[in-house]
Design a protein around this motif. Sequence first.
Motif, PDB file in Angstrom:
ATOM      1  N   THR A 113      -4.122 -13.058  -4.978  1.00 32.66           N
ATOM      2  CA  THR A 113      -4.180 -12.305  -3.723  1.00 32.66           C
ATOM      3  C   THR A 113      -2.914 -12.510  -2.903  1.00 32.66           C
ATOM      4  O   THR A 113      -2.372 -11.559  -2.321  1.00 32.66           O
ATOM      5  N   LEU A 114      -2.409 -13.736  -2.867  1.00 35.32           N
ATOM      6  CA  LEU A 114      -1.153 -13.996  -2.160  1.00 35.32           C
ATOM      7  C   LEU A 114      -0.001 -13.241  -2.816  1.00 35.32           C
ATOM      8  O   LEU A 114       0.892 -12.725  -2.129  1.00 35.32           O
ATOM      9  N   MET A 115      -0.027 -13.136  -4.139  1.00 34.27           N
ATOM     10  CA  MET A 115       1.010 -12.393  -4.858  1.00 34.27           C
ATOM     11  C   MET A 115       1.004 -10.935  -4.441  1.00 34.27           C
ATOM     12  O   MET A 115       2.049 -10.362  -4.105  1.00 34.27           O
ATOM     13  N   VAL A 116      -0.177 -10.311  -4.466  1.00 40.05           N
ATOM     14  CA  VAL A 116      -0.278  -8.896  -4.112  1.00 40.05           C
ATOM     15  C   VAL A 116       0.138  -8.675  -2.657  1.00 40.05           C
ATOM     16  O   VAL A 116       0.686  -7.629  -2.309  1.00 40.05           O
ATOM     17  N   SER A 117      -0.101  -9.675  -1.807  1.00 45.20           N
ATOM     18  CA  SER A 117       0.285  -9.566  -0.397  1.00 45.20           C
ATOM     19  C   SER A 117       1.782  -9.712  -0.190  1.00 45.20           C
ATOM     20  O   SER A 117       2.276  -9.526   0.930  1.00 45.20           O
ATOM     21  N   GLY A 118       2.517 -10.070  -1.255  1.00 47.21           N
ATOM     22  CA  GLY A 118       3.966 -10.242  -1.136  1.00 47.21           C
ATOM     23  C   GLY A 118       4.373 -11.618  -0.687  1.00 47.21           C
ATOM     24  O   GLY A 118       5.558 -11.865  -0.422  1.00 47.21           O
ATOM     25  N   ARG A 119       3.442 -12.554  -0.645  1.00 44.11           N
ATOM     26  CA  ARG A 119       3.742 -13.931  -0.234  1.00 44.11           C
ATOM     27  C   ARG A 119       3.960 -14.761  -1.502  1.00 44.11           C
ATOM     28  O   ARG A 119       3.144 -15.587  -1.892  1.00 44.11           O
TER      29      ARG A 119
END
Length: 264
Positions: A147-153
Amino acid sequence: MGRLTAYFVSRFRSWERPARFAALTAVILLAIAIILLFFSPQDARPPLLIGILGLMAAIQVIFMWANRSMVTPYTQAQRHYLTGDMDTARRILENLSETSKADAQALTLLGNTYRQLGLLDKSEQVLTKAVQMRPFDYFPRYGFGRTLMVSGRYREASDAIQQALESGAPSVVRVELAEACFRSGGQEQATALLRELDTAQLEPQRGLLVAYLQYRLGQRDALPPDLIEEGLPYWEEHVIRFHHTPYGQALADDVVHIRSFLKE
């Protein structure tokens, strides 16, 4: 013993009529066969034993067939998730999360479902709770990292996925760790991770991602066309699903770049 009997009686009453009839018939025949076994001569017992074993097997089959729909809400939601029916999975898991039966596993699947639906804030919130419930379980940490990956973090994502690996996540998760490192600017770490990967058993989409990252990092000169054909539809679907996120936009550029190999 009484509670167990009551449970089986309640389950039996919920069965379809043909299943109840078949079960009762098999039990009665089994009882008759057992009685005959005790009173029959020695030479007549082998056929009776074969019959008893056959009836016991038949009762097991009837029981499994009659209870074929007896699955937990989590299992139902998981099946819908795997077939791509995220709305149904979400509804089941949200209902489950409102009860005391929602454990870290169910919350993780709900968080993953929210991510697949593009509801990243809800996904992060639920997965954070799952991680707090099971801090040493790799499953919620991996979902949190995704989820953090998809958020760009990406840097936070790499930390979460690294923690998932340290908690026992399968080695294939190193693919996502390499991607997170690459997208956060950690080219050296990504390069090292990619060199350690055994790509022979990877699914086409992961194999394509590894090949593309290796190309971007100077570890290969081109991408195999057959791997592109097999793996690219997965990433094209992700571009559509996450088009409103930083990750989806970066992925869209990657997909265009990968497609260019088919024109050469």
